[in-house]
Design an enzyme around this catalytic site. Structure first.
Site, PDB file in Angstrom:
ATOM      1  N   ARG A  35       0.688  -1.294   0.054  1.00  0.00           N
ATOM      2  CA  ARG A  35       0.542  -0.105   0.144  1.00  0.00           C
ATOM      3  C   ARG A  35       1.261   1.265  -0.076  1.00  0.00           C
ATOM      4  O   ARG A  35       1.783   1.925   1.077  1.00  0.00           O
ATOM      5  CB  ARG A  35      -1.026   0.168   1.159  1.00  0.00           C
ATOM      6  CG  ARG A  35      -1.982  -1.018   0.870  1.00  0.00           C
ATOM      7  CD  ARG A  35      -3.456  -0.939  -0.086  1.00  0.00           C
ATOM      8  NE  ARG A  35      -3.831  -1.775   0.286  1.00  0.00           N
ATOM      9  CZ  ARG A  35      -4.063  -3.233  -0.539  1.00  0.00           C
ATOM     10  NH1 ARG A  35      -3.789  -2.497  -1.933  1.00  0.00           N
ATOM     11  NH2 ARG A  35      -5.555  -3.676  -0.155  1.00  0.00           N
ATOM     12  N   ARG A  62      -1.457  26.642 -10.618  1.00  0.00           N
ATOM     13  CA  ARG A  62      -0.922  24.988 -10.153  1.00  0.00           C
ATOM     14  C   ARG A  62      -0.153  24.585 -10.320  1.00  0.00           C
ATOM     15  O   ARG A  62      -0.056  24.393 -11.695  1.00  0.00           O
ATOM     16  CB  ARG A  62      -2.689  24.410  -9.285  1.00  0.00           C
ATOM     17  CG  ARG A  62      -3.354  24.726  -8.958  1.00  0.00           C
ATOM     18  CD  ARG A  62      -2.322  24.998  -6.950  1.00  0.00           C
ATOM     19  NE  ARG A  62      -3.815  25.043  -6.500  1.00  0.00           N
ATOM     20  CZ  ARG A  62      -3.568  25.070  -5.409  1.00  0.00           C
ATOM     21  NH1 ARG A  62      -2.179  25.175  -4.559  1.00  0.00           N
ATOM     22  NH2 ARG A  62      -4.257  25.439  -4.114  1.00  0.00           N
ATOM     23  N   ALA A  74      -7.841  27.971   0.927  1.00  0.00           N
ATOM     24  CA  ALA A  74      -7.517  26.837   1.463  1.00  0.00           C
ATOM     25  C   ALA A  74      -5.798  26.827   1.512  1.00  0.00           C
ATOM     26  O   ALA A  74      -5.151  27.864   1.127  1.00  0.00           O
ATOM     27  CB  ALA A  74      -7.755  26.197   0.709  1.00  0.00           C
ATOM     28  N   GLU A 138       3.143  32.056  -3.098  1.00  0.00           N
ATOM     29  CA  GLU A 138       1.555  33.029  -3.852  1.00  0.00           C
ATOM     30  C   GLU A 138       1.611  33.937  -5.290  1.00  0.00           C
ATOM     31  O   GLU A 138       1.620  34.975  -4.341  1.00  0.00           O
ATOM     32  CB  GLU A 138       0.725  32.538  -2.966  1.00  0.00           C
ATOM     33  CG  GLU A 138       0.291  31.240  -2.232  1.00  0.00           C
ATOM     34  CD  GLU A 138      -0.536  30.933  -1.529  1.00  0.00           C
ATOM     35  OE1 GLU A 138      -1.182  30.194  -1.196  1.00  0.00           O
ATOM     36  OE2 GLU A 138      -0.196  32.124  -0.181  1.00  0.00           O
TER      37      GLU A 138
END
Length: 180
Positions: A35, A62, A74, A138
């Protein structure tokens, strides 16, 4: 559900936002499997409505998908910060507004097949202009969307970010009539 039992775990990468590990597990059938798991830092998202009832979205590049996306504000929780504090900080950094009314409305996994990322969604109302400096990495522009346009935005494919799609669907169902 019988569940899978972890035998061993190997951390391949430790980062600021994610860790990547590979676990060896025993399945309920007794067979073994691998996994791959991305452990993700706690995250929040904010569905904010301005005094005119418009929804605040942010447009930002992005890198991972090589696109500029339209999203709700967010971000990642900083050490020692509650999710509520993170939501208020991220909204101020990304839109310049402080929420005077901030309510947790939903928690959801973004991709539970391989990631632990859970986003805590907040609804923000009664906004007061009180900007914080954006993060150095950003470059964000704010867009205001009339609630009447949401179905067009969702149906046209203009919004491709899963947390934003989930938040806007929640809004349409809970805040804007639900049965229109």
């Amino acid at each position: 559900m019988g569940g899978e039992r972890k035998i061993s775990s190997n951390v391949l990468y430790k980062g600021r936002i994610i860790n990547l590990k590979v676990d060896n597990v025993v399945l309920p059938s007794g067979k073994k499997a691998l996994r791959e798991v991305v452990e993700h830092a706690p995250a929040v998202a904010v569905l904010a409505t301005d005094p005119d009832g418009r929804i605040l979205l942010v447009k930002q590049e992005r890198y991972a998908v090589a696109e500029t996306l339209l999203e709700i504000p967010a971000g990642i929780t900083e050490p020692g910060e509650t999710v509520r504090e993170t939501a208020a900080r991220e909204l101020r950094e990304e839109t310049g507004y402080e929420p005077l009314d901030l309510e947790e409305v939903l928690r959801f996994y973004t991709s539970p097949g391989f990631s632990t990322e859970m986003i805590v969604l907040f609804s923000a109302r009664r906004l007061k202009y009180a900007p914080l400096e954006q993060d150095y990495d950003e470059d964000i522009a704010v867009e205001r969307i009339d609630p009447e346009s949401l179905r067009d935005y969702l149906g046209s494919g203009m919004i491709r970010d899963a947390k934003t799609i989930a938040a806007l669907c929640w809004y349409l169902h809970h805040e804007h009539g639900g049965n229109e």
